[in-house]
Design a protein around this motif. Structure first.
Motif, PDB file in Angstrom:
ATOM      1  N   ILE A  77      45.104  43.775  40.953  1.00  0.00           N
ATOM      2  CA  ILE A  77      46.549  43.687  40.743  1.00  0.00           C
ATOM      3  C   ILE A  77      47.106  42.750  41.811  1.00  0.00           C
ATOM      4  N   LYS A  78      47.788  41.704  41.368  1.00  0.00           N
ATOM      5  CA  LYS A  78      48.393  40.758  42.311  1.00  0.00           C
ATOM      6  C   LYS A  78      49.862  41.100  42.543  1.00  0.00           C
ATOM      7  N   ALA A  79      50.573  41.417  41.450  1.00  0.00           N
ATOM      8  CA  ALA A  79      51.995  41.752  41.580  1.00  0.00           C
ATOM      9  C   ALA A  79      52.446  42.549  40.369  1.00  0.00           C
ATOM     10  N   PHE A  94      47.667  39.690  37.362  1.00  0.00           N
ATOM     11  CA  PHE A  94      46.330  40.015  37.849  1.00  0.00           C
ATOM     12  C   PHE A  94      45.649  38.739  38.321  1.00  0.00           C
ATOM     13  N   VAL A  95      44.757  38.871  39.296  1.00  0.00           N
ATOM     14  CA  VAL A  95      43.969  37.730  39.746  1.00  0.00           C
ATOM     15  C   VAL A  95      42.492  38.042  39.493  1.00  0.00           C
ATOM     16  N   ARG A  96      41.786  37.052  38.939  1.00  0.00           N
ATOM     17  CA  ARG A  96      40.363  37.242  38.629  1.00  0.00           C
ATOM     18  C   ARG A  96      39.541  37.397  39.908  1.00  0.00           C
ATOM     19  N   VAL A  97      38.515  38.233  39.824  1.00  0.00           N
ATOM     20  CA  VAL A  97      37.615  38.462  40.948  1.00  0.00           C
ATOM     21  C   VAL A  97      36.297  37.746  40.659  1.00  0.00           C
ATOM     22  N   VAL A  98      35.884  36.907  41.609  1.00  0.00           N
ATOM     23  CA  VAL A  98      34.600  36.210  41.485  1.00  0.00           C
ATOM     24  C   VAL A  98      33.708  36.733  42.609  1.00  0.00           C
TER      25      VAL A  98
END
Length: 198
Positions: A77-79, A94-98
């Motif tokens: 969760i980004k914001a 959301f921001v992708r997780v690598v």
């Protein structure tokens, strides 16, 4: 480690009007996934699933599996944009997780031993929290659920700073890395006692 999952649908009807319709007619939350080496993707989520997820503080510092049209995206969760009066979620980012890329995330602070610290229990001091979360940088596998702030040995008049925290291996405090050793908490003399002394 993934402990949370959400089901999502691809959203093609974009814009403010479309988002309002989603929320009003379908009880859905519009959202966007950013980052990684892919283009941003617009999705929608069930409002009740989102509400249930964010009841758990840990959801904000854990990798979440988003199930979209048979594929899974791992995200953070980004914001969240919330309704100002009713606090339900209006929009999510959301921001992708690598796996092999460092990420930044906000992790809650858990204050421990506040009630049993001699400065509080025996000397009547009061604890003040300056911040309740910290921004960390680490690989996804090292992301902590929370960071503890141990107040057991803090004395009256003493302040706990970021540099005093015991941070897990592989985790860096972003503010500290930029030279900002922020105050986290302190124990001060009780105002009632001070007024009585006067």
């Amino acid at each position: 480690m993934i402990e949370f999952a959400l089901n999502a649908e691809v959203r093609s009807d974009l814009g403010k009007g479309a988002s309002r319709r989603l929320r009003r007619n379908a009880n859905l939350v519009p959202a966007v996934i950013y980052g990684g080496d892919k283009a941003p993707q617009s999705i929608s989520l069930q409002a009740n699933e989102v509400a249930k997820l964010i009841e758990n503080e840990a959801a904000f510092s854990h990798v979440i599996a988003l199930n979209i049209a048979g594929a899974t995206e791992t995200v953070l969760i980004k914001a969240l944009q919330r309704h100002p009066a009713k606090s339900f979620v209006l929009h999510a980012d959301f921001v992708r997780v690598v796996a092999d890329h460092k990420l930044t995330a906000h992790v809650p602070l858990h204050f421990i031993n506040a009630e049993t610290a001699p400065a509080v229990k025996q000397q009547g001091g009061e604890v003040s929290h300056t911040i309740s979360e910290v921004e960390v940088s680490c690989l996804p596998k090292d992301l902590p659920e929370f960071i503890e702030v141990d107040l057991a040995k803090v004395e009256i008049g003493q302040t706990v700073h970021l540099s005093d925290l015991a941070v897990p291996a592989g985790v860096e405090l972003v503010a500290l890395a930029h030279g900002n050793d922020l105050a986290v908490a302190n124990i001060h003399a009780s105002r009632v006692k001070e007024e009585g002394a006067e």
